[in-house]
Design an enzyme around this catalytic site. Structure first.
Site, mmCIF file in Angstrom:
data_model
loop_
_atom_site.group_PDB
_atom_site.id
_atom_site.type_symbol
_atom_site.label_atom_id
_atom_site.label_comp_id
_atom_site.label_asym_id
_atom_site.label_seq_id
_atom_site.Cartn_x
_atom_site.Cartn_y
_atom_site.Cartn_z
ATOM 1 N N LYS A 119 0.810 -1.225 0.000
ATOM 2 C CA LYS A 119 0.000 0.000 0.000
ATOM 3 C C LYS A 119 0.840 1.270 0.000
ATOM 4 C CE LYS A 119 -4.432 -1.598 1.666
ATOM 5 N NZ LYS A 119 -4.226 -3.000 2.109
ATOM 6 N N GLU A 147 -9.942 7.146 3.305
ATOM 7 C CA GLU A 147 -10.867 6.242 3.968
ATOM 8 C C GLU A 147 -10.076 5.002 4.377
ATOM 9 O OE1 GLU A 147 -10.069 6.035 0.905
ATOM 10 O OE2 GLU A 147 -9.878 3.860 0.670
ATOM 11 N N SER A 198 1.857 -9.781 -0.956
ATOM 12 C CA SER A 198 1.469 -8.371 -0.821
ATOM 13 C C SER A 198 1.845 -7.766 0.531
ATOM 14 C CB SER A 198 -0.038 -8.223 -1.050
ATOM 15 O OG SER A 198 -0.769 -9.076 -0.190
HETATM 16 C C1 LIG Z 1 -5.008 -4.058 1.673
HETATM 17 C C2 LIG Z 1 -4.299 -5.307 1.391
HETATM 18 C C3 LIG Z 1 -4.677 -6.178 0.357
HETATM 19 C C4 LIG Z 1 -5.891 -5.979 -0.482
HETATM 20 O O1 LIG Z 1 -5.928 -4.813 -1.234
HETATM 21 P P1 LIG Z 1 -5.706 -4.819 -2.812
HETATM 22 O O2 LIG Z 1 -6.044 -3.426 -3.198
HETATM 23 O O3 LIG Z 1 -6.606 -5.832 -3.414
HETATM 24 O O4 LIG Z 1 -4.280 -5.138 -3.047
HETATM 25 C C5 LIG Z 1 -3.904 -7.305 0.125
HETATM 26 N N1 LIG Z 1 -2.823 -7.591 0.886
HETATM 27 C C6 LIG Z 1 -2.443 -6.785 1.892
HETATM 28 C C7 LIG Z 1 -1.239 -7.164 2.685
HETATM 29 C C8 LIG Z 1 -3.153 -5.621 2.179
HETATM 30 O O5 LIG Z 1 -2.750 -4.822 3.185
#
Ligand SMILES: *Cc1c(COP(=O)(O)O)cnc(C)c1O
Length: 388
Positions: A91, A113, A372
């Site tokens: 993010k 948000e 992610s």
């Molecule tokens: C917020 C988040 C997601 C999901 O958000 P996307 O916009 O679909 O990427 C996935 N993995 C992590 C670690 C997150 O913090």
């Protein structure tokens, strides 16, 4: 003429666009104009690269998961390590990109948000470093469930505004943030957290998250001398997945696979509809209202999905699959045990699907799994779940 052109820029097949009241549309038009003005500006990009390197810690490694590949006995698994970024997830890539744009636009105040709090924390982090006033709207119900993230944001100097209108959830926080933007757009920038919302947000968030596949493509060519056979990413609103797919979309030999929780199967069961100011696949209930979703991974709990994913699904370019909570928990533990990497519960969805797919592939084939985020934030929750 201008507005028609920008409208087209915001469409992915039939999806995307901007369905907002006229006063908000003006703000979106201005944002769009500024984004297209700066996105290829050499000075802007030099500054962006500087912060991604010195603050976020990019580039992130593409780690060969040797033990996991051995145990699963099929394709070679590579992990794109967004978990190693400052603040522990992808993010921040988007937060830094948008805040640099906000600075160029002369904004003094950032609003955002947040649902579970992860995007709020990334935004508050970037605001602290760039000395921007930061206001985070969060559903009142969510502020109670995520008290620790509220404290994190406050530590970072942000003001968290609990929203008790409606159901006191993410959707209501989005509405409040949009009201704030319409009132204060002259000094305020709305920093949106995923590849959703009215144009230009999905395009802008993709642009800033594409660094993931820009790097992974270069890295896999260096390591293996060829492109991967598949890229797997979890899908909430779709930002990490679109970033992980971006530089492979025009490579038909690379399978693109998005993974959703089986209790929020937006792409597998959604129908075209307008939500939060844009058209995408949406999970609806019998009354035609956005369905209540649930996921053990808070970041995947959203009834809509980015417009480009909706298009990639309908056009058949990408595949979308679901994974159960049990499979997620197993993948969470298996990656921890075999590679010494505790993944975010969101990312564990992608790992869980790789576990199904890899053994059906040859040993000379390659899968990239987008990790992610890291799992520190989820350890206590998993502890409670496993105790039961
Ligand atoms: C917020 C988040 C997601 C999901 O958000 P996307 O916009 O679909 O990427 C996935 N993995 C992590 C670690 C997150 O913090």
């Amino acid at each position: 003429m201008m507005s028609q052109q920008m409208q087209q820029q915001g469409y992915f097949g039939e999806f995307g666009g901007s369905f907002v009241p006229p006063e908000l549309q003006e703000v979106m038009n201005y944002l769009s104009e500024q984004f297209y003005k700066f996105k290829d500006d050499p000075e802007f990009n030099e500054e962006l690269r500087y912060y991604l390197r010195e603050y976020v810690g990019r580039e992130s490694p593409l780690t060969y998961a040797e033990r996991l590949s051995d145990i699963w006995g099929g394709a070679k698994i590579y992990l794109k390590r967004e978990d190693l970024n400052h603040t522990g997830a992808h993010k921040i890539n988007n937060a830094i990109g948008q805040i640099l744009l906000a600075k160029r636009m002369g904004a003094k105040r950032i609003i955002a948000e947040t649902g579970a709090g992860q995007h709020g924390v990334a935004t508050a982090t970037a605001c602290a470093m760039f000395d921007m006033e930061c206001v985070i709207y969060m559903g009142a119900e969510d502020t109670r469930r995520q008290a620790l993230n509220v404290f994190r944001m406050e530590l970072l100097g942000a003001t968290v505004v609990p929203v008790s209108k409606g159901q006191g959830r993410l959707k209501d926080a989005v509405d409040e943030a949009l009201n704030d933007l319409v009132k204060n757009y002259q000094n305020t920038f709305y920093l949106l957290g995923s590849a959703v919302g009215p144009h230009p947000f999905p395009t802008m968030v993709k642009h800033f998250q594409s660094i993931i596949s820009d790097e992974s493509r270069r890295q896999i060519l260096e390591k293996e001398g060829r492109l991967p056979d598949g890229v797997i990413a979890c899908v909430g609103g779709g930002s990490n997945a679109i970033g992980a797919f971006a530089h492979y979309i025009d490579e038909p030999t690379v399978r693109l696979i998005g993974v959703e929780p089986d209790q929020a199967p937006t792409l597998t069961q959604g129908v075209p509809s307008v939500i939060h100011g844009f058209k995408c696949l949406v999970l609806l209930d019998e009354q035609g209202e956005p369905r209540k979703t649930y996921s053990i991974a808070a970041g995947l709990d959203y009834p809509g999905i980015g417009p480009e994913h909706s298009h990639l699904k309908v056009s058949g370019r990408a595949e979308y699959v679901t994974i159960t909570n049990e499979e997620v928990l197993e993948a969470f533990q298996e990656l921890s045990r075999t590679e010494g990497i505790i993944p975010a519960l969101e990312s564990a969805h992608a790992v869980a699907y790789a576990k199904k797919l890899a053994p059906t592939m040859r040993k000379d084939q390659i899968l990239i799994v987008n990790l992610s985020g890291r799992g520190d934030k989820d350890v206590e929750q998993v502890f409670q779940m496993l105790k039961k």
